[in-house]
Scaffold this motif. Structure first.
Motif, PDB file in Angstrom:
ATOM      1  N   PHE A  79       0.867  -1.227   0.025  1.00  0.00           N
ATOM      2  CA  PHE A  79       0.015   0.047  -0.282  1.00  0.00           C
ATOM      3  C   PHE A  79       1.096   1.183   0.164  1.00  0.00           C
ATOM      4  N   GLU A  80       0.559   2.133  -1.097  1.00  0.00           N
ATOM      5  CA  GLU A  80       1.427   3.325  -0.952  1.00  0.00           C
ATOM      6  C   GLU A  80       0.352   4.502  -0.652  1.00  0.00           C
ATOM      7  N   PHE A  81       0.742   5.246   0.453  1.00  0.00           N
ATOM      8  CA  PHE A  81       0.118   6.224   0.805  1.00  0.00           C
ATOM      9  C   PHE A  81       0.644   7.651   0.375  1.00  0.00           C
ATOM     10  N   GLU A  82      -0.424   8.563  -0.230  1.00  0.00           N
ATOM     11  CA  GLU A  82       0.024   9.861  -0.863  1.00  0.00           C
ATOM     12  C   GLU A  82       0.107  10.774   0.411  1.00  0.00           C
ATOM     13  N   MET A  83       0.915  10.679   1.348  1.00  0.00           N
ATOM     14  CA  MET A  83       1.029  11.617   2.770  1.00  0.00           C
ATOM     15  C   MET A  83       1.922  12.713   2.693  1.00  0.00           C
ATOM     16  N   LEU A  84       3.144  12.538   1.994  1.00  0.00           N
ATOM     17  CA  LEU A  84       4.067  13.530   2.270  1.00  0.00           C
ATOM     18  C   LEU A  84       3.771  14.741   1.739  1.00  0.00           C
ATOM     19  N   GLN A  85       3.051  15.159   0.897  1.00  0.00           N
ATOM     20  CA  GLN A  85       2.433  16.386   0.435  1.00  0.00           C
ATOM     21  C   GLN A  85       1.723  16.719   1.711  1.00  0.00           C
ATOM     22  N   ASP A  86       0.885  16.079   2.286  1.00  0.00           N
ATOM     23  CA  ASP A  86       0.055  16.776   3.375  1.00  0.00           C
ATOM     24  C   ASP A  86       1.051  17.021   4.570  1.00  0.00           C
ATOM     25  N   ILE A  87       2.219  16.398   4.931  1.00  0.00           N
ATOM     26  CA  ILE A  87       3.206  16.603   6.044  1.00  0.00           C
ATOM     27  C   ILE A  87       3.794  17.931   5.619  1.00  0.00           C
ATOM     28  N   PHE A  88       4.144  18.121   4.231  1.00  0.00           N
ATOM     29  CA  PHE A  88       4.828  19.308   3.698  1.00  0.00           C
ATOM     30  C   PHE A  88       4.008  20.595   3.964  1.00  0.00           C
ATOM     31  N   ALA A  89       2.771  20.200   3.473  1.00  0.00           N
ATOM     32  CA  ALA A  89       1.727  21.476   3.517  1.00  0.00           C
ATOM     33  C   ALA A  89       1.529  21.971   4.983  1.00  0.00           C
ATOM     34  N   GLN A  90       1.255  20.997   5.740  1.00  0.00           N
ATOM     35  CA  GLN A  90       1.032  21.363   7.197  1.00  0.00           C
ATOM     36  C   GLN A  90       2.342  22.138   7.719  1.00  0.00           C
ATOM     37  N   ILE A  91       3.284  21.551   7.743  1.00  0.00           N
ATOM     38  CA  ILE A  91       4.802  22.153   8.300  1.00  0.00           C
ATOM     39  C   ILE A  91       4.881  23.604   7.738  1.00  0.00           C
ATOM     40  N   GLY A  92       4.662  23.668   6.317  1.00  0.00           N
ATOM     41  CA  GLY A  92       4.750  25.011   5.812  1.00  0.00           C
ATOM     42  C   GLY A  92       3.810  26.049   6.221  1.00  0.00           C
ATOM     43  N   GLU A  93       2.456  25.600   6.752  1.00  0.00           N
ATOM     44  CA  GLU A  93       1.469  26.287   7.382  1.00  0.00           C
ATOM     45  C   GLU A  93       1.667  26.600   8.803  1.00  0.00           C
ATOM     46  N   MET A  94       2.253  25.878   9.339  1.00  0.00           N
ATOM     47  CA  MET A  94       2.832  26.127  10.775  1.00  0.00           C
ATOM     48  C   MET A  94       4.137  27.130  10.863  1.00  0.00           C
ATOM     49  N   LEU A  95       4.848  26.951   9.920  1.00  0.00           N
ATOM     50  CA  LEU A  95       5.915  27.996   9.700  1.00  0.00           C
ATOM     51  C   LEU A  95       5.438  29.411   9.705  1.00  0.00           C
ATOM     52  N   VAL A  96       4.496  29.561   8.750  1.00  0.00           N
ATOM     53  CA  VAL A  96       3.886  30.569   8.409  1.00  0.00           C
ATOM     54  C   VAL A  96       2.899  31.180   9.398  1.00  0.00           C
ATOM     55  N   GLN A  97       2.248  30.683  10.371  1.00  0.00           N
ATOM     56  CA  GLN A  97       1.598  30.825  11.487  1.00  0.00           C
ATOM     57  C   GLN A  97       2.648  31.264  12.594  1.00  0.00           C
ATOM     58  N   ALA A  98       3.713  30.777  12.542  1.00  0.00           N
ATOM     59  CA  ALA A  98       4.606  31.055  13.830  1.00  0.00           C
ATOM     60  C   ALA A  98       5.593  32.337  13.468  1.00  0.00           C
ATOM     61  N   SER A  99       5.551  32.733  12.380  1.00  0.00           N
ATOM     62  CA  SER A  99       6.316  33.860  11.813  1.00  0.00           C
ATOM     63  C   SER A  99       5.853  35.191  12.346  1.00  0.00           C
ATOM     64  N   PRO A 100       6.795  35.999  12.608  1.00  0.00           N
ATOM     65  CA  PRO A 100       6.604  37.149  13.274  1.00  0.00           C
ATOM     66  C   PRO A 100       5.979  38.134  11.983  1.00  0.00           C
ATOM     67  N   ILE A 101       5.315  39.029  12.274  1.00  0.00           N
ATOM     68  CA  ILE A 101       4.138  39.884  11.232  1.00  0.00           C
ATOM     69  C   ILE A 101       4.666  41.192  11.402  1.00  0.00           C
ATOM     70  N   ARG A 102       5.509  41.439  10.398  1.00  0.00           N
ATOM     71  CA  ARG A 102       5.660  43.171  10.247  1.00  0.00           C
ATOM     72  C   ARG A 102       5.435  43.225   8.749  1.00  0.00           C
ATOM     73  N   SER A 103       6.288  43.327   7.760  1.00  0.00           N
ATOM     74  CA  SER A 103       6.136  43.259   6.588  1.00  0.00           C
ATOM     75  C   SER A 103       5.676  42.240   5.901  1.00  0.00           C
ATOM     76  N   GLY A 104       5.784  41.200   6.471  1.00  0.00           N
ATOM     77  CA  GLY A 104       5.334  39.597   5.758  1.00  0.00           C
ATOM     78  C   GLY A 104       6.760  39.242   4.818  1.00  0.00           C
ATOM     79  N   ARG A 105       7.824  39.870   5.038  1.00  0.00           N
ATOM     80  CA  ARG A 105       8.948  39.478   4.575  1.00  0.00           C
ATOM     81  C   ARG A 105       9.336  38.033   4.621  1.00  0.00           C
TER      82      ARG A 105
END
Length: 222
Positions: A79-105
């Motif tokens: 069984f091959e699960f297509e899960m890496l894309q989900d992992i990457f997407a969630q980590i990327g979203e967590m990084l954005v949410q944890a980022s300091p917000i000033r200019s967004g740079r």
């Protein structure tokens, strides 16, 4: 990208040892039943880790999409699960949410690398032995040291710790530092300010060189 769950001869032997008098047809059915139980367990783990059950492909004795019950008595079910894309997407979203917000740079500075090669946003993620999230701005190291009141615990190290716990059954995730190549680092690395900073701290390397070591999250599949 896929992570495979393989039902091979070792598990098959454990399953059919319960009754050595089974016919070949019955042994196939016993193996198929074991494979379905393993599939259900894998789906349960994936749901717990990802919040959803990712799609999967089934290979029975090398045949894509074949019915599990058609497995040979000495066959293999994968069984091959297509899960890496989900992992990457969630980590990327967590990084954005944890980022300091000033200019967004800062949030826009994140790069995603597959075996050291930058993957364009929206492009298919290529097979690789190692994947990395990294910031390309020179001040990312200051943020990681807690010098931003909006991210007192840093960003990459904090997200790496959360992701490592959440996806421990699916991948090996850790905080690290990586060296970016010329052209990937923020332009600040080559300014006079960076040169003065390097001299003040006794740096002997070129200013752009020492600034390229950036905080990052490393991901390796099991």
């Amino acid at each position: 990208m896929a992570i495979a769950s393989r039902i091979d001869s070792i598990e098959r032997d454990i399953a059919v040892m319960l009754d050595e008098t089974l016919s070949p047809e019955a042994r196939s059915l016993e193996l198929a039943s074991f494979a379905r139980r393993e599939l259900a367990e894998a789906q349960r783990i994936n749901l717990q880790a990802l919040g959803q059950v990712p799609p999967h492909d089934t290979y029975v004795d090398g045949r894509a999409g074949a019915a599990i019950e058609t497995v040979r008595p000495d066959g293999v079910v994968v069984f091959e699960f297509e899960m890496l894309q989900d992992i990457f997407a969630q980590i990327g979203e967590m990084l954005v949410q944890a980022s300091p917000i000033r200019s967004g740079r800062y949030a826009r500075s994140f790069l995603f690398l597959a075996d050291g090669v930058v993957v364009d946003p929206g492009a298919a993620v290529p097979p690789a032995s190692e994947y990395v999230f990294v910031s390309s701005v020179a001040y990312a190291r200051k943020i990681e040291r807690g010098l931003s009141s909006q991210a007192p615990d840093g960003v990459f190290q904090a997200v790496a710790a959360i992701a490592a716990r959440r996806f421990s059954n699916l991948a090996s995730i850790s905080f690290t530092h990586v060296v970016l190549q010329a052209g990937q680092i923020d332009e600040w690395a080559n300014t006079a300010s960076a040169l003065r900073h390097a001299r003040r701290h006794g740096r002997r390397k070129a200013p752009g060189e020492w600034l390229r070591r950036q905080p990052a999250i490393k991901i390796r599949t099991h």
